[in-house]
Design an enzyme around this catalytic site. Structure first.
Site, short mmCIF file in Angstrom:
data_model
loop_
_atom_site.label_atom_id
_atom_site.label_comp_id
_atom_site.label_asym_id
_atom_site.label_seq_id
_atom_site.Cartn_x
_atom_site.Cartn_y
_atom_site.Cartn_z
N ALA A 172 27.99 4.44 4.85
CA ALA A 172 28.98 4.17 3.81
C ALA A 172 28.28 3.62 2.60
O ALA A 172 27.43 2.74 2.72
CB ALA A 172 30.03 3.17 4.31
N GLY A 204 29.27 1.65 0.41
CA GLY A 204 29.53 0.23 0.22
C GLY A 204 29.05 -0.60 1.37
O GLY A 204 29.41 -1.76 1.50
N CYS A 205 28.20 -0.01 2.22
CA CYS A 205 27.79 -0.69 3.46
C CYS A 205 27.00 -1.94 3.15
O CYS A 205 26.09 -1.94 2.35
CB CYS A 205 26.95 0.26 4.30
SG CYS A 205 26.35 -0.45 5.80
N GLY A 206 27.32 -3.02 3.84
CA GLY A 206 26.58 -4.24 3.71
C GLY A 206 26.01 -4.63 5.04
O GLY A 206 24.87 -4.34 5.37
N HIS A 215 23.30 -1.52 -2.45
CA HIS A 215 22.17 -1.81 -1.57
C HIS A 215 21.12 -0.72 -1.69
O HIS A 215 19.92 -0.99 -1.68
CB HIS A 215 22.63 -1.90 -0.11
CG HIS A 215 23.87 -2.71 0.08
ND1 HIS A 215 25.11 -2.13 0.16
CD2 HIS A 215 24.05 -4.05 0.19
CE1 HIS A 215 26.01 -3.08 0.31
NE2 HIS A 215 25.41 -4.24 0.33
#
Length: 275
Positions: free
Chosen positions: A118, A120-122, A192
């Site tokens: 994703a 927006g992956c964190g 990221h």
């Protein structure tokens, strides 16, 4: 000592493409228009044949992404632990086969996690608090950068964001050297990923980090702090506000953390001001 990975002769996809659209209007729509939009691809990353993650990224600078992704997540400790990178695939599906040193591969398997792809992956896929809040080495405290290095910084970084200027929808991460010169920038749909690409580019180009600073255009949360700490960058400037936990970690690990608001003076969150 193995030589640094060379760019793979794999596919060099476009980071953007032109799309047609119609305007939504009360009256009948006119002729279609076109605009340039940022592209994204799914990249499956495997280490020594072991699948580790699938990430959605902008298709440019994929070698930089793989190196920075590996360093930023702590799976390798130095670029010298990467022996080879082979990129393959077409369209929206890409593969990165990474050959790493046996010691690094052992560490990876010890802390292995599956990270969903994703943009927006964190901390997606982290299965334990120890993975989300790892023990990281503290940096050696360094002086803050001169205030004039940050003057008009928002305007000065724009030439290093060509994709963002054409398309929007992307984040940027940039590096300023110990003389206050903007050296390079990387862009991606994921904040990221943009920082991973910057870290990877710095490692692959063997750029000295001492006295320099990283700049991110996105929200500054904990995982960005962790990536910068692992990379050994001593100062982070964010064009968006940091989270409280990011500030706490920056102070604990002696990372200089500065927020540059749009209409106010730079705000130093770390080191903490003590009257």
């Amino acid at each position: 000592m193995p030589s640094p990975p060379l760019p793979s002769p794999a596919v060099t996809p476009s980071a953007s493409a032109v799309y047609a659209y119609h305007e939504l209007a009360v009256e009948a729509a006119g002729a279609p228009h076109t605009t340039e939009l940022a592209e994204e691809v799914a990249v499956a990353v495997a280490y020594n044949g072991l699948s580790q993650a699938v990430m959605l990224v902008s298709p440019g600078d994929l070698e930089d992404f793989v190196v920075g992704f590996s360093l930023g997540n702590g799976w390798i400790q130095s670029i010298d632990e990467i022996y080879d990178i082979q990129l393959s695939g077409t369209g929206a599906a890409r593969q990165a086969q990474v050959q790493i040193a046996s010691g690094a591969f052992w560490r990876l398997k010890q802390q292995r996690r599956q990270v969903p792809g994703a943009s927006g992956c964190g901390l997606c896929g982290v299965e334990a608090l120890e993975q989300a809040l790892p023990r990281l080495a503290k940096l050696t405290p360094q002086p803050l950068p001169p205030a004039d290095w940050l003057l008009d910084l928002r305007e000065r970084v724009r030439p290093l964001q060509p994709l963002g200027q054409r398309c929007g929808a992307v984040h940027a991460a940039l590096f300023m050297d110990a003389q206050g010169e903007l050296l390079l920038g990387r862009e991606d749909i994921g904040r990221h990923n943009a920082l991973d690409k910057l870290i990877g580019a710095l490692a692959r180009q063997r750029r000295p980090l001492a006295g320099g600073l990283a700049i991110v255009t996105s929200r500054c949360s904990l995982e960005l702090i962790q990536k910068v700490l692992r990379a050994g960058i001593q100062t982070l400037v964010s064009l968006s506000a940091p989270t409280g936990l990011a500030v706490q970690w920056a102070r604990q690990h002696h990372l200089n953390l500065i927020h540059l608001p749009q209409r106010h003076a730079p705000r130093v969150y770390s080191p903490e001001h003590r009257p």
